[in-house]
Design a protein around this motif. Structure first.
Motif, PDB file in Angstrom:
ATOM      1  N   LEU A  89      41.912  56.434  30.255  1.00  0.00           N
ATOM      2  CA  LEU A  89      43.339  56.163  30.396  1.00  0.00           C
ATOM      3  C   LEU A  89      44.075  56.909  29.290  1.00  0.00           C
ATOM      4  CD1 LEU A  89      43.523  52.306  31.049  1.00  0.00           C
ATOM      5  CD2 LEU A  89      43.657  54.142  32.710  1.00  0.00           C
ATOM      6  N   LYS A  90      45.098  57.643  29.649  1.00  0.00           N
ATOM      7  CA  LYS A  90      45.897  58.358  28.669  1.00  0.00           C
ATOM      8  C   LYS A  90      46.730  57.371  27.854  1.00  0.00           C
ATOM      9  CE  LYS A  90      44.614  62.513  29.764  1.00  0.00           C
ATOM     10  NZ  LYS A  90      43.801  63.303  28.803  1.00  0.00           N
ATOM     11  N   ALA A  91      47.054  57.753  26.637  1.00  0.00           N
ATOM     12  CA  ALA A  91      47.925  56.929  25.810  1.00  0.00           C
ATOM     13  C   ALA A  91      49.216  56.640  26.559  1.00  0.00           C
ATOM     14  CB  ALA A  91      48.223  57.648  24.491  1.00  0.00           C
ATOM     15  N   GLY A  92      49.695  55.399  26.467  1.00  0.00           N
ATOM     16  CA  GLY A  92      50.918  55.041  27.164  1.00  0.00           C
ATOM     17  C   GLY A  92      50.907  53.583  27.578  1.00  0.00           C
ATOM     18  N   THR A  93      51.845  53.218  28.445  1.00  0.00           N
ATOM     19  CA  THR A  93      52.026  51.834  28.882  1.00  0.00           C
ATOM     20  C   THR A  93      51.608  51.669  30.335  1.00  0.00           C
ATOM     21  OG1 THR A  93      53.857  51.509  27.323  1.00  0.00           O
ATOM     22  CG2 THR A  93      53.708  49.970  29.171  1.00  0.00           C
ATOM     23  N   TYR A  94      50.903  50.577  30.605  1.00  0.00           N
ATOM     24  CA  TYR A  94      50.434  50.271  31.955  1.00  0.00           C
ATOM     25  C   TYR A  94      50.771  48.825  32.298  1.00  0.00           C
ATOM     26  CZ  TYR A  94      47.678  54.496  31.237  1.00  0.00           C
ATOM     27  OH  TYR A  94      47.283  55.790  30.974  1.00  0.00           O
ATOM     28  N   ALA A  95      51.101  48.593  33.565  1.00  0.00           N
ATOM     29  CA  ALA A  95      51.191  47.223  34.059  1.00  0.00           C
ATOM     30  C   ALA A  95      49.774  46.737  34.321  1.00  0.00           C
ATOM     31  CB  ALA A  95      52.016  47.169  35.340  1.00  0.00           C
ATOM     32  N   LEU A  96      49.557  45.446  34.116  1.00  0.00           N
ATOM     33  CA  LEU A  96      48.252  44.843  34.371  1.00  0.00           C
ATOM     34  C   LEU A  96      48.363  43.872  35.528  1.00  0.00           C
ATOM     35  CD1 LEU A  96      46.897  44.008  30.792  1.00  0.00           C
ATOM     36  CD2 LEU A  96      45.836  45.544  32.450  1.00  0.00           C
ATOM     37  N   PHE A  97      47.496  44.040  36.518  1.00  0.00           N
ATOM     38  CA  PHE A  97      47.410  43.117  37.641  1.00  0.00           C
ATOM     39  C   PHE A  97      45.970  42.647  37.786  1.00  0.00           C
ATOM     40  CE2 PHE A  97      50.853  46.119  39.067  1.00  0.00           C
ATOM     41  CZ  PHE A  97      51.910  45.237  38.845  1.00  0.00           C
ATOM     42  N   ALA A  98      45.802  41.495  38.423  1.00  0.00           N
ATOM     43  CA  ALA A  98      44.467  40.987  38.705  1.00  0.00           C
ATOM     44  C   ALA A  98      44.376  40.613  40.174  1.00  0.00           C
ATOM     45  CB  ALA A  98      44.151  39.778  37.834  1.00  0.00           C
ATOM     46  N   ILE A  99      43.184  40.759  40.726  1.00  0.00           N
ATOM     47  CA  ILE A  99      42.876  40.232  42.063  1.00  0.00           C
ATOM     48  C   ILE A  99      41.732  39.243  41.852  1.00  0.00           C
ATOM     49  CG2 ILE A  99      42.184  40.773  44.430  1.00  0.00           C
ATOM     50  CD1 ILE A  99      43.210  43.642  43.922  1.00  0.00           C
ATOM     51  N   PRO A 100      42.048  37.967  41.671  1.00  0.00           N
ATOM     52  CA  PRO A 100      41.009  36.980  41.369  1.00  0.00           C
ATOM     53  C   PRO A 100      40.149  36.662  42.591  1.00  0.00           C
ATOM     54  CG  PRO A 100      43.195  36.231  40.666  1.00  0.00           C
ATOM     55  CD  PRO A 100      43.398  37.386  41.595  1.00  0.00           C
ATOM     56  N   ASN A 101      38.869  36.524  42.367  1.00  0.00           N
ATOM     57  CA  ASN A 101      37.921  36.002  43.348  1.00  0.00           C
ATOM     58  C   ASN A 101      37.168  34.857  42.676  1.00  0.00           C
ATOM     59  OD1 ASN A 101      38.356  38.085  45.493  1.00  0.00           O
ATOM     60  ND2 ASN A 101      37.646  39.429  43.851  1.00  0.00           N
ATOM     61  N   GLU A 102      36.349  34.157  43.405  1.00  0.00           N
ATOM     62  CA  GLU A 102      35.683  32.983  42.840  1.00  0.00           C
ATOM     63  C   GLU A 102      34.744  33.337  41.697  1.00  0.00           C
ATOM     64  OE1 GLU A 102      34.451  29.606  45.190  1.00  0.00           O
ATOM     65  OE2 GLU A 102      35.057  30.688  47.000  1.00  0.00           O
ATOM     66  N   ASN A 103      34.030  34.459  41.799  1.00  0.00           N
ATOM     67  CA  ASN A 103      33.014  34.795  40.812  1.00  0.00           C
ATOM     68  C   ASN A 103      33.386  35.980  39.916  1.00  0.00           C
ATOM     69  OD1 ASN A 103      31.215  32.762  41.775  1.00  0.00           O
ATOM     70  ND2 ASN A 103      30.733  34.104  43.512  1.00  0.00           N
ATOM     71  N   ASN A 104      34.441  36.698  40.255  1.00  0.00           N
ATOM     72  CA  ASN A 104      34.864  37.838  39.436  1.00  0.00           C
ATOM     73  C   ASN A 104      36.310  38.185  39.763  1.00  0.00           C
ATOM     74  OD1 ASN A 104      34.831  39.717  41.778  1.00  0.00           O
ATOM     75  ND2 ASN A 104      32.615  39.392  41.656  1.00  0.00           N
ATOM     76  N   TRP A 105      36.903  38.991  38.904  1.00  0.00           N
ATOM     77  CA  TRP A 105      38.257  39.488  39.135  1.00  0.00           C
ATOM     78  C   TRP A 105      38.235  41.001  39.140  1.00  0.00           C
ATOM     79  CZ3 TRP A 105      41.894  36.505  35.211  1.00  0.00           C
ATOM     80  CH2 TRP A 105      41.851  35.133  35.483  1.00  0.00           C
ATOM     81  N   ASP A 106      39.115  41.583  39.919  1.00  0.00           N
ATOM     82  CA  ASP A 106      39.416  43.005  39.790  1.00  0.00           C
ATOM     83  C   ASP A 106      40.658  43.127  38.898  1.00  0.00           C
ATOM     84  OD1 ASP A 106      37.408  44.156  41.399  1.00  0.00           O
ATOM     85  OD2 ASP A 106      38.506  43.608  43.207  1.00  0.00           O
ATOM     86  N   ILE A 107      40.548  43.924  37.838  1.00  0.00           N
ATOM     87  CA  ILE A 107      41.677  44.137  36.935  1.00  0.00           C
ATOM     88  C   ILE A 107      42.199  45.554  37.152  1.00  0.00           C
ATOM     89  CG2 ILE A 107      42.476  44.128  34.540  1.00  0.00           C
ATOM     90  CD1 ILE A 107      41.523  41.407  35.584  1.00  0.00           C
ATOM     91  N   VAL A 108      43.489  45.663  37.385  1.00  0.00           N
ATOM     92  CA  VAL A 108      44.116  46.943  37.718  1.00  0.00           C
ATOM     93  C   VAL A 108      45.059  47.372  36.588  1.00  0.00           C
ATOM     94  CG1 VAL A 108      45.616  48.168  39.345  1.00  0.00           C
ATOM     95  CG2 VAL A 108      43.969  46.465  40.192  1.00  0.00           C
ATOM     96  N   PHE A 109      44.856  48.588  36.096  1.00  0.00           N
ATOM     97  CA  PHE A 109      45.779  49.225  35.151  1.00  0.00           C
ATOM     98  C   PHE A 109      46.664  50.157  35.976  1.00  0.00           C
ATOM     99  CE2 PHE A 109      42.265  47.767  32.703  1.00  0.00           C
ATOM    100  CZ  PHE A 109      42.736  47.504  31.425  1.00  0.00           C
ATOM    101  N   TYR A 110      47.956  49.839  36.023  1.00  0.00           N
ATOM    102  CA  TYR A 110      48.889  50.462  36.971  1.00  0.00           C
ATOM    103  C   TYR A 110      49.895  51.316  36.212  1.00  0.00           C
ATOM    104  CZ  TYR A 110      51.154  50.207  41.631  1.00  0.00           C
ATOM    105  OH  TYR A 110      51.652  50.468  42.882  1.00  0.00           O
ATOM    106  N   SER A 111      50.075  52.562  36.636  1.00  0.00           N
ATOM    107  CA  SER A 111      50.908  53.502  35.881  1.00  0.00           C
ATOM    108  C   SER A 111      52.400  53.180  35.939  1.00  0.00           C
ATOM    109  CB  SER A 111      50.666  54.932  36.376  1.00  0.00           C
ATOM    110  OG  SER A 111      51.022  55.049  37.731  1.00  0.00           O
ATOM    111  N   SER A 112      52.841  52.447  36.951  1.00  0.00           N
ATOM    112  CA  SER A 112      54.243  52.046  37.048  1.00  0.00           C
ATOM    113  C   SER A 112      54.373  50.643  36.471  1.00  0.00           C
ATOM    114  CB  SER A 112      54.714  52.064  38.502  1.00  0.00           C
ATOM    115  OG  SER A 112      56.045  51.601  38.610  1.00  0.00           O
TER     116      SER A 112
END
Length: 281
Positions: A89-112
């Motif tokens: 990931l390049k230096a800068g600011t990212y929005a953070l989102f999650a997609i929770p599931n029962e046993n794990n989450w997907d974590i998204v680093f979003y450029s907007s």
């Protein structure tokens, strides 16, 4: 701060006014700053409470994009490039989102990072990184959503997320070794052209050892394949002050030519004035 809008009717007309009463946000804003190695990391998010609600699987549905908090986007800012899940990931600011599931989450680093909350659908072109985070059951409930920087080392950390009785963590790596190695190389190889130039200019301006300034400016210029007109001007002034009028005139002529080519009228005049003062022919 929650703003309350009051409505009044006067002579059949309706207008609004903003109340002066201040009330707290139900999901207060938090800002966390952490240095990881030589990288500054800033986290900005709002913190909702459980309030006796079932959080995961109900308030926060499984399989849906969640804003990782409340209100505006949760944002993370890195001062250097970092690596998350093997993705740079390049230096800068990212929005953070999650997609929770029962046993794990997907974590998204979003450029907007300027949305309010999570978008209904993620734009694949804006996903800078998407990583899987294992979840762990906690022995107690965490009332307020909490994000942390855990397992700190010189080369990385874990971004932790806790709410209700769930903990999820995402590891990221920072380029500490690379930065330190570059710094060591620079110091061990000695000062650069800019360092010699700055030292010479300072000695000239402050009336210190002009011969030392002349040595440093010569070193700086020897490391610069195409010096700028203002650098040649500085060198000529140092030469003149050191008593080397012949060298000063030669350098001023070079600076004059370069400043004419650059279209800088101020330096053209200054060089002409100096050449006249030094008796150039």
């Amino acid at each position: 701060m929650k703003k309350i809008m009051l409505f009044f009717g006067v002579l059949g007309m309706t207008f609004t006014t903003q109340a002066q009463i201040q009330t707290p946000q139900p999901s207060p804003f938090s800002k966390v700053e952490q240095t990881v190695g030589l990288t500054d990391v800033t986290l900005e998010y709002s913190r909702p409470n459980m309030r006796s609600r079932t959080v995961f699987g109900d308030l926060v549905p499984y399989g849906k994009v969640w804003r990782l908090g409340a209100n505006e986007n949760t944002k993370i800012t890195f001062s250097t490039d970092v690596t998350v899940g093997g993705k740079e990931l390049k230096a800068g600011t990212y929005a953070l989102f999650a997609i929770p599931n029962e046993n794990n989450w997907d974590i998204v680093f979003y450029s907007s990072a300027e949305n309010w909350g999570a978008p209904q659908e993620l734009d694949e072109s804006k996903i800078a990184a998407k990583v899987k985070a294992d979840t762990y059951k906690l022995p107690m409930n965490i009332e307020t959503f909490t994000m942390t920087f855990d397992d700190l080392t010189s080369n990385g950390a874990t971004l932790g997320m806790m709410w209700a009785n769930v903990y999820a963590g995402v590891k990221f790596e920072v380029p500490t070794d690379k930065i330190v190695a570059a710094s060591i190389d620079k110091v061990m190889n000695g000062p650069g052209a800019a360092d010699y130039y700055a030292a010479a200019a300072y000695y000239y301006q402050e009336g210190k050892d002009i011969n030392q300034a002349k040595t440093w400016i010569d070193k700086a210029m020897s490391m610069n394949s195409k010096p700028a007109f203002y650098q040649l001007r500085q060198q000529s002034l140092i030469y003149a002050k050191a008593g080397d009028k012949k060298g000063a005139i030669e350098l001023a002529k070079k600076s004059l030519k370069a400043s004419e080519e650059a279209g800088n009228a101020d330096y053209v005049k200054m060089n002409k004035d100096s050449l006249k003062e030094w008796g150039a022919k």
